[in-house]
Motif scaffolding. Structure first.
Motif, mmCIF file in Angstrom:
data_model
loop_
_atom_site.group_PDB
_atom_site.id
_atom_site.type_symbol
_atom_site.label_atom_id
_atom_site.label_comp_id
_atom_site.label_asym_id
_atom_site.label_seq_id
_atom_site.Cartn_x
_atom_site.Cartn_y
_atom_site.Cartn_z
ATOM 1 N N LEU A 114 0.830 -1.199 0.000
ATOM 2 C CA LEU A 114 0.000 0.000 0.000
ATOM 3 C C LEU A 114 0.872 1.259 0.000
ATOM 4 N N THR A 115 1.977 1.225 0.727
ATOM 5 C CA THR A 115 2.916 2.351 0.716
ATOM 6 C C THR A 115 3.466 2.580 -0.690
ATOM 7 N N ALA A 116 3.832 1.494 -1.362
ATOM 8 C CA ALA A 116 4.355 1.595 -2.723
ATOM 9 C C ALA A 116 3.304 2.150 -3.675
ATOM 10 N N LEU A 117 2.083 1.671 -3.520
ATOM 11 C CA LEU A 117 0.994 2.140 -4.371
ATOM 12 C C LEU A 117 0.767 3.639 -4.188
ATOM 13 N N LYS A 118 0.736 4.077 -2.937
ATOM 14 C CA LYS A 118 0.526 5.507 -2.661
ATOM 15 C C LYS A 118 1.665 6.347 -3.217
ATOM 16 N N GLN A 119 2.870 5.823 -3.132
ATOM 17 C CA GLN A 119 4.003 6.568 -3.664
ATOM 18 C C GLN A 119 3.924 6.677 -5.184
ATOM 19 N N LEU A 120 3.514 5.586 -5.836
ATOM 20 C CA LEU A 120 3.356 5.622 -7.288
ATOM 21 C C LEU A 120 2.292 6.633 -7.698
ATOM 22 N N VAL A 121 1.156 6.627 -6.984
ATOM 23 C CA VAL A 121 0.098 7.598 -7.279
ATOM 24 C C VAL A 121 0.612 9.022 -7.078
ATOM 25 N N ALA A 122 1.410 9.234 -6.024
ATOM 26 C CA ALA A 122 1.948 10.565 -5.770
ATOM 27 C C ALA A 122 2.889 11.015 -6.883
ATOM 28 N N VAL A 123 3.704 10.087 -7.391
ATOM 29 C CA VAL A 123 4.621 10.415 -8.480
ATOM 30 C C VAL A 123 3.853 10.819 -9.739
ATOM 31 N N ASP A 124 2.759 10.101 -10.030
ATOM 32 C CA ASP A 124 1.953 10.392 -11.227
ATOM 33 C C ASP A 124 0.659 11.118 -10.871
ATOM 34 N N ARG A 125 0.725 11.962 -9.875
ATOM 35 C CA ARG A 125 -0.462 12.659 -9.362
ATOM 36 C C ARG A 125 -1.208 13.437 -10.440
ATOM 37 N N ASP A 126 -0.472 14.039 -11.373
ATOM 38 C CA ASP A 126 -1.127 14.869 -12.392
ATOM 39 C C ASP A 126 -1.865 14.040 -13.439
ATOM 40 N N TRP A 127 -1.840 12.705 -13.296
ATOM 41 C CA TRP A 127 -2.619 11.845 -14.174
ATOM 42 C C TRP A 127 -4.006 11.532 -13.602
ATOM 43 N N VAL A 128 -4.269 11.953 -12.373
ATOM 44 C CA VAL A 128 -5.594 11.722 -11.796
ATOM 45 C C VAL A 128 -6.555 12.713 -12.449
ATOM 46 N N PRO A 129 -7.525 12.238 -13.231
ATOM 47 C CA PRO A 129 -8.379 13.161 -13.989
ATOM 48 C C PRO A 129 -9.329 13.935 -13.087
ATOM 49 N N ASN A 130 -9.684 15.135 -13.547
ATOM 50 C CA ASN A 130 -10.497 16.044 -12.733
ATOM 51 C C ASN A 130 -11.898 16.258 -13.299
ATOM 52 N N VAL A 131 -12.328 15.388 -14.204
ATOM 53 C CA VAL A 131 -13.643 15.520 -14.836
ATOM 54 C C VAL A 131 -14.631 14.575 -14.150
ATOM 55 N N GLU A 132 -15.863 15.021 -13.972
ATOM 56 C CA GLU A 132 -16.903 14.212 -13.339
ATOM 57 C C GLU A 132 -17.017 12.848 -14.024
ATOM 58 N N GLY A 133 -17.062 11.789 -13.210
ATOM 59 C CA GLY A 133 -17.216 10.452 -13.752
ATOM 60 C C GLY A 133 -15.913 9.772 -14.136
ATOM 61 N N THR A 134 -14.784 10.460 -13.967
ATOM 62 C CA THR A 134 -13.491 9.875 -14.309
ATOM 63 C C THR A 134 -12.705 9.535 -13.042
ATOM 64 N N SER A 135 -11.646 8.759 -13.211
ATOM 65 C CA SER A 135 -10.796 8.382 -12.077
ATOM 66 C C SER A 135 -9.491 7.821 -12.625
ATOM 67 N N LEU A 136 -8.560 7.544 -11.720
ATOM 68 C CA LEU A 136 -7.315 6.886 -12.102
ATOM 69 C C LEU A 136 -7.428 5.424 -11.691
ATOM 70 N N TYR A 137 -7.556 4.550 -12.677
ATOM 71 C CA TYR A 137 -7.677 3.119 -12.397
ATOM 72 C C TYR A 137 -6.302 2.558 -12.093
ATOM 73 N N ILE A 138 -6.225 1.738 -11.042
ATOM 74 C CA ILE A 138 -4.948 1.189 -10.575
ATOM 75 C C ILE A 138 -4.996 -0.331 -10.664
ATOM 76 N N ARG A 139 -4.019 -0.917 -11.325
ATOM 77 C CA ARG A 139 -3.998 -2.361 -11.542
ATOM 78 C C ARG A 139 -2.720 -2.973 -10.938
ATOM 79 N N PRO A 140 -2.767 -3.453 -9.690
ATOM 80 C CA PRO A 140 -1.663 -4.257 -9.157
ATOM 81 C C PRO A 140 -1.807 -5.697 -9.667
ATOM 82 N N PHE A 141 -0.703 -6.333 -10.015
ATOM 83 C CA PHE A 141 -0.778 -7.728 -10.441
ATOM 84 C C PHE A 141 0.553 -8.435 -10.175
ATOM 85 N N ILE A 142 0.480 -9.749 -10.095
ATOM 86 C CA ILE A 142 1.667 -10.568 -9.857
ATOM 87 C C ILE A 142 1.729 -11.656 -10.929
ATOM 88 N N ILE A 143 2.897 -11.858 -11.492
ATOM 89 C CA ILE A 143 3.068 -12.873 -12.529
ATOM 90 C C ILE A 143 4.224 -13.809 -12.167
#
Length: 365
Positions: A114-143
């Motif tokens: 969760l700390t890593a995820l929050k840090q990644l979101v903070a680094v790319d903060r300006d990618w969080v859209p500001n229009v109604e009905g939009t969001s920043l979708y986050i996909r954690p995965f393990i392979i």
């Protein structure tokens, strides 16, 4: 591991931002991604945030041949006060570990993830859209990355998080969708991997979805894999019905995914004092309720669409039009409340939101 053990390499070539008012779902990706490796005997190591880039894997990597992979889906939202909020991200990490257990993948440190995820979101903060009905979708995965053609759990893995600014999952938005009851294929069976969020479950759903779409339906309503009569999920979402004033949803049985939006809906409905029950419910019961004029609403719940009202069910060559094909009162209230909590515009009585602080950008380079 701690946050100061996350190395950060910032991109030297930032991408052009898309038009946030016209975002597709899951086709545009941010500037950076998180990666961490697992080696048997060493554990999880080398946590890093790097520029978004292709992966290099051996053709014999176990993930390609035996499907040893799990993933999560979550979102970040921008408030009117320009704060970035995550909705119940701790529950996503808990579920990721439950999926890991089922697919024989080593457990992750949920707090560190969760700390890593929050840090990644903070680094790319300006990618969080500001229009109604939009969001920043986050996909954690393990392979599973070990090159080996024997059927066995891998000894090497990668945990990756990528992010995508998105609009509505369904083109219909919050408008009711048409659903076909699936009677040929099954999504999962008890004892299988239905309650794990693993890729194979979704691959198995594609054929039925294609048939439904060709017939003019958005998705399918899955029935159980043993008797083919008990309702399980709708598409890749959990399903709820409102019958004669009572909200009903299929009980978790080992083949149904434990949805975080599902759990949120149950909490809210109980909070409002409405009757709600989790039980095994058959398609025949739904049909009888419809015939008796008692089927008042139906809706799917999931991270991507939040609430997706069902306006029509197609079963046994009959169209069951629910609530005149319009969104129901409970569906609308749930949508407004959950999205309001996510965006910080309505009270959060359960403490579900987690704020991403700008200070969480730690440049360990």
């Amino acid at each position: 591991m701690s946050s100061n053990q996350i190395k950060v390499e910032l991109t030297s070539a930032k991408k052009q931002k898309p038009d946030f008012a016209n975002l597709p779902f899951g086709k545009i990706f941010t500037d950076h991604m998180f990666v961490m490796d697992y080696t048997e005997g060493k554990g999880w190591h080398d946590a890093r945030i790097v520029p978004y880039q292709p992966l290099t894997l051996d053709p014999a990597a176990i993930v390609f041949h035996y499907g040893q992979t799990v993933f999560e889906g979550m979102k970040a939202y921008l408030t009117k006060e320009n704060e970035v909020l995550l909705f119940r991200p701790d529950q996503n990490m808990k579920r990721l570990n439950r999926s890991n257990t089922r697919i024989c993948i080593p457990q992750i440190d949920e707090e560190f993830a969760l700390t890593a995820l929050k840090q990644l979101v903070a680094v790319d903060r300006d990618w969080v859209p500001n229009v109604e009905g939009t969001s920043l979708y986050i996909r954690p995965f393990i392979i599973a990355t070990e090159p080996y053609l024997g059927v066995a759990a891998s000894k090497n893995y990668q945990f990756i998080i990528i992010m995508s600014p998105v609009g509505n999952y369904y083109a219909e938005g919050i408008n009711p969708v048409k659903i076909a009851v699936e009677q040929q294929y099954v999504r999962a069976v008890k004892g299988g991997t239905g309650n794990a969020k693993t890729a194979g479950n979704y691959a198995a759903s594609l054929a039925a979805q294609e048939v439904a779409e060709k017939s003019g339906y958005s998705q399918v309503l899955w029935l159980d894999g043993k008797e083919n009569k008990y309702i399980e999920e709708v598409g890749s979402m959990n399903i709820f019905f409102k019958i004669n004033g009572e909200v009903v949803t299929p009980e978790l049985n080992g083949s149904i995914l434990e949805g975080i939006t599902r759990d949120s809906v149950i909490h809210l409905v109980k909070h409002w004092g409405l009757p709600i029950v989790e039980k095994r419910i058959s398609i025949n019961e739904i049909y009888k309720a419809y015939q008796d004029g008692l089927l008042e609403e139906a809706f799917g719940t999931g991270t991507a669409a939040v609430i997706s009202p069902v306006g029509e069910l197609y079963w046994n060559d009959e169209k069951l039009v629910i609530n005149g094909g319009k969104i129901g009162e409970v569906s609308q209230k749930l949508y407004n409340t959950i999205t309001g909590i996510q965006r910080g515009t309505v009270p959060d009585p359960f403490g579900w939101n987690v704020k991403v602080e700008d200070e969480e950008i730690i440049l360990a380079i």
